[in-house]
Design a protein around this motif. Structure first.
Motif, PDB file in Angstrom:
ATOM      1  N   GLY A 288      15.588  37.709   7.086  1.00  0.00           N
ATOM      2  CA  GLY A 288      16.916  37.520   6.523  1.00  0.00           C
ATOM      3  C   GLY A 288      17.957  38.490   7.046  1.00  0.00           C
ATOM      4  O   GLY A 288      19.126  38.407   6.634  1.00  0.00           O
ATOM      5  N   PHE A 289      17.559  39.378   7.917  1.00  0.00           N
ATOM      6  CA  PHE A 289      18.504  40.344   8.499  1.00  0.00           C
ATOM      7  C   PHE A 289      18.704  39.991   9.970  1.00  0.00           C
ATOM      8  O   PHE A 289      17.769  40.061  10.772  1.00  0.00           O
ATOM      9  CB  PHE A 289      17.963  41.769   8.365  1.00  0.00           C
ATOM     10  CG  PHE A 289      18.982  42.835   8.691  1.00  0.00           C
ATOM     11  CD1 PHE A 289      19.784  43.353   7.701  1.00  0.00           C
ATOM     12  CD2 PHE A 289      19.136  43.302   9.983  1.00  0.00           C
ATOM     13  CE1 PHE A 289      20.718  44.336   7.981  1.00  0.00           C
ATOM     14  CE2 PHE A 289      20.064  44.267  10.288  1.00  0.00           C
ATOM     15  CZ  PHE A 289      20.864  44.793   9.283  1.00  0.00           C
ATOM     16  N   HIS A 290      19.921  39.605  10.329  1.00  0.00           N
ATOM     17  CA  HIS A 290      20.202  39.165  11.697  1.00  0.00           C
ATOM     18  C   HIS A 290      20.417  40.378  12.594  1.00  0.00           C
ATOM     19  O   HIS A 290      21.262  41.235  12.308  1.00  0.00           O
ATOM     20  CB  HIS A 290      21.441  38.270  11.726  1.00  0.00           C
ATOM     21  CG  HIS A 290      21.761  37.755  13.094  1.00  0.00           C
ATOM     22  ND1 HIS A 290      21.005  36.787  13.729  1.00  0.00           N
ATOM     23  CD2 HIS A 290      22.753  38.092  13.968  1.00  0.00           C
ATOM     24  CE1 HIS A 290      21.516  36.531  14.920  1.00  0.00           C
ATOM     25  NE2 HIS A 290      22.585  37.320  15.096  1.00  0.00           N
ATOM     26  N   VAL A 291      19.651  40.457  13.685  1.00  0.00           N
ATOM     27  CA  VAL A 291      19.769  41.572  14.623  1.00  0.00           C
ATOM     28  C   VAL A 291      19.940  41.024  16.030  1.00  0.00           C
ATOM     29  O   VAL A 291      19.715  39.842  16.296  1.00  0.00           O
ATOM     30  CB  VAL A 291      18.514  42.484  14.584  1.00  0.00           C
ATOM     31  CG1 VAL A 291      18.335  43.098  13.220  1.00  0.00           C
ATOM     32  CG2 VAL A 291      17.267  41.702  15.009  1.00  0.00           C
ATOM     33  N   VAL A 341      18.866  43.438   1.500  1.00  0.00           N
ATOM     34  CA  VAL A 341      17.724  42.945   2.287  1.00  0.00           C
ATOM     35  C   VAL A 341      16.949  44.120   2.873  1.00  0.00           C
ATOM     36  O   VAL A 341      15.709  44.138   2.844  1.00  0.00           O
ATOM     37  CB  VAL A 341      18.223  42.001   3.396  1.00  0.00           C
ATOM     38  CG1 VAL A 341      17.088  41.666   4.353  1.00  0.00           C
ATOM     39  CG2 VAL A 341      18.799  40.736   2.792  1.00  0.00           C
ATOM     40  N   LEU A 342      17.676  45.111   3.414  1.00  0.00           N
ATOM     41  CA  LEU A 342      17.004  46.293   3.970  1.00  0.00           C
ATOM     42  C   LEU A 342      16.242  47.049   2.889  1.00  0.00           C
ATOM     43  O   LEU A 342      15.108  47.508   3.107  1.00  0.00           O
ATOM     44  CB  LEU A 342      18.039  47.215   4.628  1.00  0.00           C
ATOM     45  CG  LEU A 342      18.671  46.743   5.933  1.00  0.00           C
ATOM     46  CD1 LEU A 342      19.732  47.739   6.401  1.00  0.00           C
ATOM     47  CD2 LEU A 342      17.618  46.575   7.029  1.00  0.00           C
ATOM     48  N   GLU A 343      16.861  47.181   1.731  1.00  0.00           N
ATOM     49  CA  GLU A 343      16.214  47.943   0.650  1.00  0.00           C
ATOM     50  C   GLU A 343      14.925  47.275   0.198  1.00  0.00           C
ATOM     51  O   GLU A 343      13.928  47.952  -0.099  1.00  0.00           O
ATOM     52  CB  GLU A 343      17.193  48.085  -0.507  1.00  0.00           C
ATOM     53  CG  GLU A 343      16.707  49.015  -1.604  1.00  0.00           C
ATOM     54  CD  GLU A 343      17.742  49.165  -2.693  1.00  0.00           C
ATOM     55  OE1 GLU A 343      18.106  50.306  -3.025  1.00  0.00           O
ATOM     56  OE2 GLU A 343      18.205  48.122  -3.222  1.00  0.00           O
ATOM     57  N   LYS A 344      14.918  45.965   0.145  1.00  0.00           N
ATOM     58  CA  LYS A 344      13.690  45.265  -0.247  1.00  0.00           C
ATOM     59  C   LYS A 344      12.575  45.494   0.759  1.00  0.00           C
ATOM     60  O   LYS A 344      11.392  45.443   0.410  1.00  0.00           O
ATOM     61  CB  LYS A 344      13.979  43.774  -0.389  1.00  0.00           C
ATOM     62  CG  LYS A 344      14.839  43.431  -1.601  1.00  0.00           C
ATOM     63  CD  LYS A 344      15.090  41.936  -1.698  1.00  0.00           C
ATOM     64  CE  LYS A 344      15.952  41.603  -2.914  1.00  0.00           C
ATOM     65  NZ  LYS A 344      16.228  40.147  -3.020  1.00  0.00           N
ATOM     66  N   ALA A 345      12.952  45.751   2.033  1.00  0.00           N
ATOM     67  CA  ALA A 345      11.944  46.049   3.066  1.00  0.00           C
ATOM     68  C   ALA A 345      11.628  47.535   3.137  1.00  0.00           C
ATOM     69  O   ALA A 345      10.878  47.960   4.017  1.00  0.00           O
ATOM     70  CB  ALA A 345      12.443  45.562   4.426  1.00  0.00           C
ATOM     71  N   ARG A 366      27.822  41.913  10.535  1.00  0.00           N
ATOM     72  CA  ARG A 366      26.496  42.360  10.974  1.00  0.00           C
ATOM     73  C   ARG A 366      26.495  43.880  11.045  1.00  0.00           C
ATOM     74  O   ARG A 366      27.415  44.477  11.612  1.00  0.00           O
ATOM     75  CB  ARG A 366      26.135  41.771  12.340  1.00  0.00           C
ATOM     76  CG  ARG A 366      25.999  40.263  12.359  1.00  0.00           C
ATOM     77  CD  ARG A 366      25.642  39.763  13.742  1.00  0.00           C
ATOM     78  NE  ARG A 366      25.461  38.320  13.791  1.00  0.00           N
ATOM     79  CZ  ARG A 366      26.433  37.436  13.980  1.00  0.00           C
ATOM     80  NH1 ARG A 366      27.680  37.873  14.144  1.00  0.00           N
ATOM     81  NH2 ARG A 366      26.183  36.142  14.015  1.00  0.00           N
ATOM     82  N   LEU A 367      25.462  44.483  10.488  1.00  0.00           N
ATOM     83  CA  LEU A 367      25.298  45.935  10.590  1.00  0.00           C
ATOM     84  C   LEU A 367      24.665  46.260  11.941  1.00  0.00           C
ATOM     85  O   LEU A 367      23.724  45.577  12.376  1.00  0.00           O
ATOM     86  CB  LEU A 367      24.415  46.463   9.462  1.00  0.00           C
ATOM     87  CG  LEU A 367      24.849  46.130   8.029  1.00  0.00           C
ATOM     88  CD1 LEU A 367      23.938  46.829   7.035  1.00  0.00           C
ATOM     89  CD2 LEU A 367      26.293  46.511   7.796  1.00  0.00           C
ATOM     90  N   ILE A 368      25.164  47.293  12.596  1.00  0.00           N
ATOM     91  CA  ILE A 368      24.620  47.700  13.894  1.00  0.00           C
ATOM     92  C   ILE A 368      24.200  49.172  13.820  1.00  0.00           C
ATOM     93  O   ILE A 368      24.113  49.734  12.734  1.00  0.00           O
ATOM     94  CB  ILE A 368      25.641  47.461  15.026  1.00  0.00           C
ATOM     95  CG1 ILE A 368      26.952  48.197  14.731  1.00  0.00           C
ATOM     96  CG2 ILE A 368      25.905  45.974  15.198  1.00  0.00           C
ATOM     97  CD1 ILE A 368      27.961  48.112  15.868  1.00  0.00           C
ATOM     98  N   ASP A 369      23.975  49.779  14.978  1.00  0.00           N
ATOM     99  CA  ASP A 369      23.400  51.127  15.076  1.00  0.00           C
ATOM    100  C   ASP A 369      22.030  51.136  14.406  1.00  0.00           C
ATOM    101  O   ASP A 369      21.774  51.845  13.427  1.00  0.00           O
ATOM    102  CB  ASP A 369      24.322  52.178  14.460  1.00  0.00           C
ATOM    103  CG  ASP A 369      23.890  53.594  14.843  1.00  0.00           C
ATOM    104  OD1 ASP A 369      23.011  53.725  15.723  1.00  0.00           O
ATOM    105  OD2 ASP A 369      24.416  54.561  14.271  1.00  0.00           O
TER     106      ASP A 369
END
Length: 711
Positions: A288-291, A341-345, A366-369
């Motif tokens: 669910g996190f687009h990279v 989504v990141l926190e759940k992972a 979109r979050l980057i870095d």
């Protein structure tokens, strides 16, 4: 092997390389070329696949042509250049053994070849162990310009560079780090390092380019590059990171060192930390996190790299001023979704700023870095709490007009200073226990922000004081920034005024020098005209008196007069030159005096002394330096004894009693042998003068003298 080839080989000053397809001479070569050839061929193959054709190679300092002929054997078109005619003659003989190779060898200097190089004339350049001679002859600055021109004209270059630490005559003229030679160029990568037959110090082999990246099997051109990821980034990494941008990819390269500056342990750990986490995250992103798609990666002991797909959009930092409040709310909603989504992972972004958020034309966020995403629940800078840091980010998004400090984050932690209903949302979050803070809680409260109670219903005095203090600090920061800008403008004006004054004074000095120069030229011209007229007059006199008896005398006088005139002219010119030299020496002496009496010069004196001793220790060795120390101690002892007669007499008596006098006397005579030779010569001359005349004269002369005296 023919006798002709053997004769050419024997004429070489040094068999520097292995001879192509003549393994019988491998043992005589100074260096084993096969390891370097393996790396060169790998680079050649990668670039040839990228361009879709055979390459045009320029081999600078080709020596005996081993690499040139090896690449020509792969189908390349090669031109080898070397300044030694013996090397070129041998290369041409070896090339005749392979008539089907497209290879030529010419005698020339590397400096001239680079200056005459045309754009896209060659694809690849090889320069192994030659540029340290050019640095020694022309200096670092000139070589930097030549390398920049070289890299602007070709696709890639392979350079093996010597180091300053090598104990050879050209060592001191080399830069502290070879990276200094191409610090202004785009892409560099240290592939490996090799020992030489000259010392145990290994020399690095670099891959350089101003046009394309070549990282392993990845080889593509880039459009731009920078040492910063964005315009607002500071020089926190000291230029150790380089970012390359193209239409379809983005590349990050983390270097261990940059120019002459070695990174600290903490900086190295941060670079390694971000690279490892970025590669791990891109390889296995949460559902669910687009990279961005990972295109290439790798690392060695000198650098690591990560090449990824370039996502569409621009940084949120540059677009905030164009967004309405509702559009900012939409952006904030998507950011909270991705953080949840990141926190759940079990992951958190420890550097979430407006320049690490990408927004496209459709306001898709979109979050980057990705290197800042890890399992640690800490922020990378102030404030260390990751939720407090996100509250500041919220303030930056909702209030972009707020003051921004150059190197610090703005103090925006009080939710009361935000407009409703965002103040209701964050105030409700801050009222919860810190132990249960989470992005899921933030996201849940954000979806109910319009129904949350107004803070004024439950606010206390502490909250009011914090909000008031925060506003006051923001006003102070705004005032400080205003003063900083005003002072910067004033300093800029002062600098411009000083620059104008300096330019005016320089012009005046140049005019004075030009006037003095014209006066000197005029005086010299008048002297020349006068001397010419005198010569014509004397020639006329000689012509009228040529048949007379006094002609010879007048001609002699004419020669003497000409000699006198020439000497006078040379004397005047020498006086002018001596004056200019004296003025330069005075200026240099003044500069040296200012340096010698400066505070920094005195502070660094112990370090200079220690550096000198270390240099002498490397130069002479420990045993010889110990001899120097003993000799200095003995000389100092003799000086003290000569300055104190009583102590000297006492010491001589003690040496006589101990039986060591003759031994010490011999040491003294050996150390002052030149002085005693002068004394001995003086005594012999004095004795010769005191001799009787018949003893001073030779026997034959003395016999003639006696005959004359008897008459």
């Amino acid at each position: 092997m023919s006798s002709v080839l053997e004769q050419f080989i024997l004429n070489l000053p040094e068999i520097y390389q292995m001879l192509y397809e003549h393994p019988e001479w491998n043992d005589a070569a100074s260096r084993n070329c096969l390891p370097r050839l393996k790396v060169i061929i790998a680079v050649y193959d990668t670039l040839a696949r990228s361009l879709g054709r055979s390459l045009r190679i320029l081999d600078l300092g080709c020596a005996q042509g081993f690499y040139s002929l090896s690449l020509a054997g792969k189908g390349a078109s090669v031109k080898g250049v070397d300044f030694l005619p013996q090397n070129i003659a041998l290369c041409q003989i070896l090339a005749k053994e392979h008539q089907n190779y497209d290879v030529t060898f010419v005698e020339g200097r590397i400096e001239t070849v680079i200056e005459e190089l045309e754009d896209a004339q060659f694809d690849m350049v090889i320069g192994l162990n030659v540029f340290h001679h050019i640095v020694h002859s022309h200096g670092v600055d000139k070589v930097q310009l030549w390398l920049t021109r070289l890299l602007d004209c070709v696709e890639i270059a392979l350079l093996e560079l010597a180091l300053k630490e090598e104990p050879l005559y050209w060592g001191p003229s080399q830069p502290d780090s070879p990276l200094t030679l191409f610090k202004n160029n785009a892409f560099y990568q240290q592939l490996t390092e090799y020992p030489t037959h000259l010392s145990d110090i290994k020399r690095p082999l670099y891959l350089l380019s101003n046009r394309r990246l070549l990282l392993g099997e990845f080889c593509r051109p880039f459009m731009s590059w920078d040492t910063r990821p964005h315009n607002r980034a500071s020089n926190a990494h000291h230029g150790s990171r380089r970012y390359f941008f193209a239409d379809d990819y983005l590349c990050k390269i983390y270097h261990v060192s940059c120019n002459s500056e070695t990174l600290t342990k903490r900086e190295l750990e941060r670079n390694a930390y971000e690279l490892q986490h970025e590669l791990a995250f891109l390889s296995h992103p949460p559902v669910g996190f687009h990279v961005a798609r990972l295109l290439a990666s790798g690392e060695n002991q000198w650098q690591g790299w990560c090449v990824m797909e370039r996502l569409p959009g621009v940084l949120l930092d540059s677009k905030l001023s164009q967004l309405s409040l509702l559009e900012r709310e939409r952006v904030l909603h998507q950011i909270l979704q991705q953080l949840t989504v990141l926190e759940k992972a079990g992951l958190y972004h420890d550097d979430l700023r407006t320049w690490n958020i990408l927004v496209d034309d459709l306001l898709q966020v979109r979050l980057i870095d990705y290197g800042s995403i890890a399992s640690k629940k800490n922020y990378c800078s102030w404030p260390k709490d990751i939720f407090q840091a996100f509250i500041i980010t919220i303030g930056e998004i909702l209030r972009p007009e707020n003051v921004r400090l150059p190197n610090n984050r703005p103090l925006m932690l009080s939710p009361l200073n935000l407009p409703a209903p965002y103040s209701n949302w964050l105030y409700a979050f801050c009222q919860q226990k810190v132990s249960i803070w989470s992005f899921s809680l933030l996201f849940d409260l954000f979806s109910r922000k319009d129904t949350l109670p107004v803070p004024q219903e439950t606010i206390n005095a502490t909250d009011l004081w914090i909000a008031a203090g925060e506003k006051w600090l923001q006003q102070r920061a705004l005032h400080s920034n205003h003063l900083h800008n005003v002072h910067r403008e004033e300093w800029a004006q002062c600098v411009n005024v000083l620059r104008q004054e300096i330019d005016i004074r320089l012009v005046a000095i140049q005019r004075e020098i030009a006037a003095d120069y014209q006066q000197i030229l005029s005086a010299l011209a008048a002297q020349v005209v006068s001397q010419h007229e005198q010569c014509i007059t004397l020639q006329n006199i000689l012509a009228t008196l040529e048949s007379s008896e006094e002609g010879e005398e007048y001609r002699a006088l004419d020669v003497k007069q000409n000699d006198y005139n020439v000497q006078a002219k040379m004397s005047n010119e020498k006086t002018i030159i001596d004056h200019k030299v004296w003025m330069k020496q005075c200026i240099q002496l003044r500069q040296n005096n200012q340096q010698l009496y400066s505070r920094s010069w005195r502070i660094m004196e112990p370090y200079r002394y220690v550096g000198l001793q270390i240099k002498l220790l490397y130069q002479y060795g420990l045993k010889q330096r110990m001899k120097h120390l003993v000799k200095r101690c003995v000389v100092g002892t003799f000086i003290i004894l000569n300055n104190h007669p009583k102590l000297k007499g006492y010491s001589i008596n003690m040496l006589h009693k101990s039986g060591q006098f003759e031994r010490i006397k011999g040491i003294y005579h050996r150390m002052y042998s030149q002085k005693y030779e002068v004394i001995r010569d003086h005594k012999e001359q004095k004795n010769w003068v005191l001799q009787a005349p018949e003893q001073r004269l030779p026997a034959a002369v003395h016999a003639i003298f006696n005959k004359l005296r008897n008459k």
